[in-house]
Scaffold this active site. Structure first.
Site, PDB file in Angstrom:
ATOM      1  CG  MET A   1      -1.921   1.099   1.279  1.00  0.00           C
ATOM      2  SD  MET A   1      -3.180   0.819   2.548  1.00  0.00           S
ATOM      3  CE  MET A   1      -2.172   0.836   4.046  1.00  0.00           C
ATOM      4  CG  LEU A   2       4.613   3.592   2.333  1.00  0.00           C
ATOM      5  CD1 LEU A   2       4.010   4.976   2.173  1.00  0.00           C
ATOM      6  CD2 LEU A   2       5.369   3.466   3.672  1.00  0.00           C
TER       7      LEU A   2
ATOM      8  CG  ASP B   1      15.459 -12.667   0.387  1.00  0.00           C
ATOM      9  OD1 ASP B   1      15.055 -11.976   1.344  1.00  0.00           O
ATOM     10  OD2 ASP B   1      15.881 -13.830   0.518  1.00  0.00           O
ATOM     11  CB  ILE B   2      15.520  -6.846   2.113  1.00  0.00           C
ATOM     12  CG1 ILE B   2      14.494  -7.335   3.143  1.00  0.00           C
ATOM     13  CG2 ILE B   2      14.840  -6.017   1.032  1.00  0.00           C
ATOM     14  CD1 ILE B   2      13.854  -6.193   3.937  1.00  0.00           C
TER      15      ILE B   2
ATOM     16  CB  ALA C   1       7.805  -3.725   6.948  1.00  0.00           C
TER      17      ALA C   1
ATOM     18  CB  THR D   1       5.676   1.254  13.511  1.00  0.00           C
ATOM     19  OG1 THR D   1       4.401   1.123  14.139  1.00  0.00           O
ATOM     20  CG2 THR D   1       6.666   0.401  14.288  1.00  0.00           C
TER      21      THR D   1
ATOM     22  CE1 TYR E   1       5.499  -4.235  12.338  1.00  0.00           C
ATOM     23  CE2 TYR E   1       4.372  -2.733  13.837  1.00  0.00           C
ATOM     24  CZ  TYR E   1       4.925  -3.000  12.603  1.00  0.00           C
ATOM     25  OH  TYR E   1       4.904  -2.034  11.617  1.00  0.00           O
TER      26      TYR E   1
ATOM     27  CE  LYS F   1       9.036  -1.169  11.069  1.00  0.00           C
ATOM     28  NZ  LYS F   1       9.418  -1.305   9.634  1.00  0.00           N
TER      29      LYS F   1
ATOM     30  CD1 TRP G   1      -2.729   3.963  14.296  1.00  0.00           C
ATOM     31  CD2 TRP G   1      -4.682   5.055  14.391  1.00  0.00           C
ATOM     32  NE1 TRP G   1      -3.199   3.856  15.585  1.00  0.00           N
ATOM     33  CE2 TRP G   1      -4.395   4.514  15.677  1.00  0.00           C
ATOM     34  CE3 TRP G   1      -5.842   5.795  14.209  1.00  0.00           C
ATOM     35  CZ2 TRP G   1      -5.251   4.689  16.773  1.00  0.00           C
ATOM     36  CZ3 TRP G   1      -6.683   5.968  15.298  1.00  0.00           C
ATOM     37  CH2 TRP G   1      -6.402   5.425  16.558  1.00  0.00           C
TER      38      TRP G   1
END
Length: 287
Positions: free
Chosen positions: A15-16, A40-41, A62, A103, A127, A131, A153
């Site tokens: 989406m981002l 593949d990071i 992510a 995040t 999570y 991050k 969000w």
């Protein structure tokens, strides 16, 4: 970044990532957009090869399955920390700026005022821990050329999200029940993508910024605004508390992020969340 630059986007089908590609292309930059199948990071050599020849890397790849991370923390850590570190090392070798999207979950969520960019990290979920570790590793690997951009969000046209879900449920049932004890900042991915481009155009090369919309609300307030934009009656949106919706991962109760960092670099923070939501919904992309 006033002149066209060579921009690499990882996680480009998300989406981002999709909105980042569109924003960078609209700004006239030369974009290489790679999804998980193309890069593949976790492969350090592949990261070096992919980043070579680019001026900017936007890491939108992510592990974001917050509840699953509680039982798959090693998998989440691999993507969110090890993969981010690989990209940071590759960016340093190539002389590229890396933007690492992070995040609100890196904070405990127990504050009574917006979290400053330099507030201590205290994640309460797996999570969030992954991050936070990603932030640490990126800064250590590329201190003069990495930007940590925290967001929260998120909603947008190109993926599943709260807005799309609320629109569907409201049209199906005519009522909603939504938690009213978690506070945050609904953020349109298109606005975040455009703010990213403005940030790079201003010459920012390192630091920590908060990429969330201005203002704040609860999930219930967010849902009420969605229903209002649909022409519905907000009285049909019932508030409840988090205890009614038990989830494996603890959610931050207060994840409002402060925006002083933007003004320090001469940029305005992102616009108010209601204004962005109205425009996003007016486009009719959420069903």
């Amino acid at each position: 970044m006033s002149r066209p630059r060579r921009v690499l986007i990882t996680g480009a089908r998300g989406m981002l990532g999709t909105d980042l590609r569109l924003a960078a292309e609209r700004a006239g930059h030369h974009v290489t957009a790679l999804d998980r199948g193309a890069l593949d990071i976790l492969d350090a050599a592949a990261c070096r090869d992919a980043v070579a020849g680019h001026d900017v890397v936007l890491n939108a790849a992510a592990y974001t399955r917050v509840d699953d991370a509680e039982t798959h923390e090693a998998e989440a850590m691999a993507v969110n920390a090890e993969g981010a570190e690989n990209l940071a090392r590759a960016s340093r070798t190539a002389g590229a700026v890396l933007v690492q999207y992070s995040t609100d979950y890196v904070f405990a969520g127990d504050a009574t005022e917006p979290y400053a960019e330099d507030a201590p990290l205290a994640p309460v979920s797996a999570y969030g821990r992954t991050k936070a570790e990603g932030e640490r590793r990126v800064r250590a690997a590329h201190p003069d050329g990495s930007i940590v951009l925290r967001t929260a969000w998120l909603y947008g046209e190109h993926g599943p999200n709260f807005v799309r879900t609320m629109v569907r449920l409201y049209r199906e049932y005519g009522t909603l029940t939504v938690v009213d004890d978690q506070h945050g900042q609904p953020t349109w991915t298109r606005d975040l993508a455009e703010q990213t481009v403005r940030m790079l155009s201003a010459g920012v090369r390192s630091g920590t910024l908060h990429g969330t919309a201005s203002g704040a609300t609860t999930w219930h307030g967010f849902a009420c605004a969605i229903v209002e934009n649909l022409g519905g009656d907000t009285a049909t949106v019932e508030p409840t508390d988090s205890a009614r919706f038990q989830r494996p991962a603890q959610r931050p109760a207060h994840s409002v992020l402060g925006h002083d960092g933007w003004r320090r670099i001469g940029l305005e923070p992102m616009r108010p969340w209601r204004e962005a939501l109205y425009e996003a919904m007016a486009e009719g992309v959420f069903g």
